[in-house]
Write a protein that holds these residues in place. Structure first.
Motif: not given
Length: 467
Positions: A378-390
């Protein structure tokens, strides 16, 4: 925001750039072609090389894991924070076959740097994208003053991905306790373009089958018997014609049961990508776009299930005419699956549908091969958001989202380990995976290093907040 200083990360990477490229070139010189038995010793040598390099990097454990085929490499570096999340990085160290006479401008296993690009088999797929994590984690430590990563870091680097991963699932199941993690990062992927960094959020699954039709016990005269006995080639053609409805939807009852539909946000994010359909058609060597009504081309290839005819045959194939009713015919089908579809249910649905389509007097057999499950984060998964920020910190521009229309072993990791799969890759379409003159853009390769350096601190911080 993670506490890893950007300038310190970039300085460390620049200071170690040359040594990293020397290491990568040394690894690329090993022709670890898993598909060719003559190269089995090279695949083992590649695994041994990587295990030694990971120990040198600082991993406390690095082991070569045998399989019934080619070996994999497992490594682990625990965090000094017992409550830190555990992240498993997946990649592969085997490569596609390559020879100078295939059209290479240089020897495929003698790396060359030309115009800011590193040319060699495996440069992008996948040795370069595996090895950038070694420099990334060292930059992470140097910039933060840590002696161990901010996460419990594990690596599983497969040795048979280019041969279809025939023993991968069994390996994951037998070693599930050692591979236990909170998330998987797959670094065997790419992004949209040099100017548009992207993160993939899912891959389609795959089910495949062959259907064999048998009519008369031998080829028979079409004048003496035609119109009076069933023709297996006609049965095959009718089945193929019935596979889709007038809207290009798969006509197998129950095929769409459970499909996770695209959200409005996902469709909007796909629409933001600079997609040129005419250019895409030229790449596809095709002359018109086609597919399920109501969806764009990108939505069709990334997020919708499909049924494709991969082969159809039967009867006389030579020059001229041979007036027969053939004894047999066959059809090869593949089904790309999306989140919410189960290959076992698809197999049952297809078998039942085939049984209904085949007329009396035609004997038939439907044979399914191995299947790959779809995966979606899911787009809002915290781990995915970490990849996006990094990745956003490394590239300095907004990161967009894609999915992958193909299939791979990532879904096995998601299913067996029960954790989300994230995709972190910096390869671009021009890198030429599986083709002559495979290369990796060096600027992008080091953006991958930088992303890796930022990711572990960000994951540790935001995973804890989400929990």
């Amino acid at each position: 925001m993670s506490q890893t200083p950007d300038s310190a990360v970039r300085t460390y990477i620049e200071q170690h750039r040359s040594a990293f490229l020397d290491d990568l070139a040394e690894w690329l010189r090993i022709p670890s072609v898993s598909a060719q038995p003559d190269h089995a010793p090279d695949v083992r040598r590649s695994a041994d090389w990587l295990a030694a390099k990971l120990l040198e990097t600082g991993f406390t454990t690095a082991e070569v894991w045998p399989t019934d085929g080619a070996p994999a490499v497992f490594a682990e570096w625990p965090s000094d924070d017992p409550d830190a999340p555990t992240v498993l990085v997946y990649g592969h160290h085997d490569v596609q076959p390559a020879a100078r006479e295939d059209g290479w401008h240089s020897e495929p296993f003698e790396p060359e740097i030309r115009d800011g690009r590193l040319y060699a088999r495996g440069a992008a797929d996948d040795k370069g994208q595996v090895l950038f994590h070694t420099l990334g984690v060292r930059a992470h430590l140097a910039a933060t003053g840590r002696t161990a990563p901010a996460v419990h870091l594990k690596l599983l680097i497969e040795g048979e991905e280019e041969s279809g991963s025939p023993h991968f699932r069994a390996l994951v199941e037998s070693r599930a306790d050692r591979l236990a993690a909170d998330a998987v990062v797959v670094s065997d992927t790419g992004m949209w373009s040099e100017d548009t960094p992207t993160v993939c959020t899912g891959m389609r699954g795959l089910a495949e089958c062959e259907i064999h039709f048998r009519g008369p016990d031998q080829d028979i005269h079409s004048g003496s018997f035609g119109g009076a006995v069933p023709n297996p080639a006609t049965a095959a053609a009718r089945l193929v014609a019935a596979l889709h409805d007038e809207h290009a939807r798969v006509a197998v009852p129950g095929f769409y049961d459970g499909v996770v539909e695209l959200t409005d946000r996902e469709r909007a994010l796909f629409a933001e990508l600079p997609f040129d359909e005419e250019r895409w058609l030229r790449t596809a060597k095709s002359h018109a776009a086609s597919g399920e009504a109501g969806y764009t081309t990108l939505e069709r290839v990334w997020a919708r299930p499909t049924a494709e005819v991969n082969g159809i045959g039967g009867g006389y194939q030579g020059a001229g005419s041979k007036t027969i009713i053939p004894a047999s015919a066959m059809v090869k089908l593949t089904f790309r699956l999306v989140a919410g579809q189960d290959p076992d249910r698809i197999e049952k649905a297809v078998r039942a549908w085939v049984d209904e389509q085949v007329p009396d007097g035609i004997r038939h057999e439907t044979v399914f091969g191995g299947a790959t499950r779809p995966c979606l984060t899911p787009l809002d998964h915290p781990a995915l958001q970490s990849v996006v920020r990094a990745m956003g910190r490394a590239f300095g521009v907004p990161v967009r989202f894609t999915r992958e229309g193909g299939s791979g072993p990532a879904a096995d990791l998601q299913e067996v380990l029960g954790v989300p799969v994230l995709f972190l890759g910096i390869s671009v379409p021009s890198d030429g995976w599986h083709a002559p003159n495979e290369k990796v853009e060096l600027d992008l390769l080091f953006k991958g290093v930088e992303t890796s350096a930022y990711l572990w601190g960000d994951l540790a911080e935001h995973w804890r907040e989400a929990s």
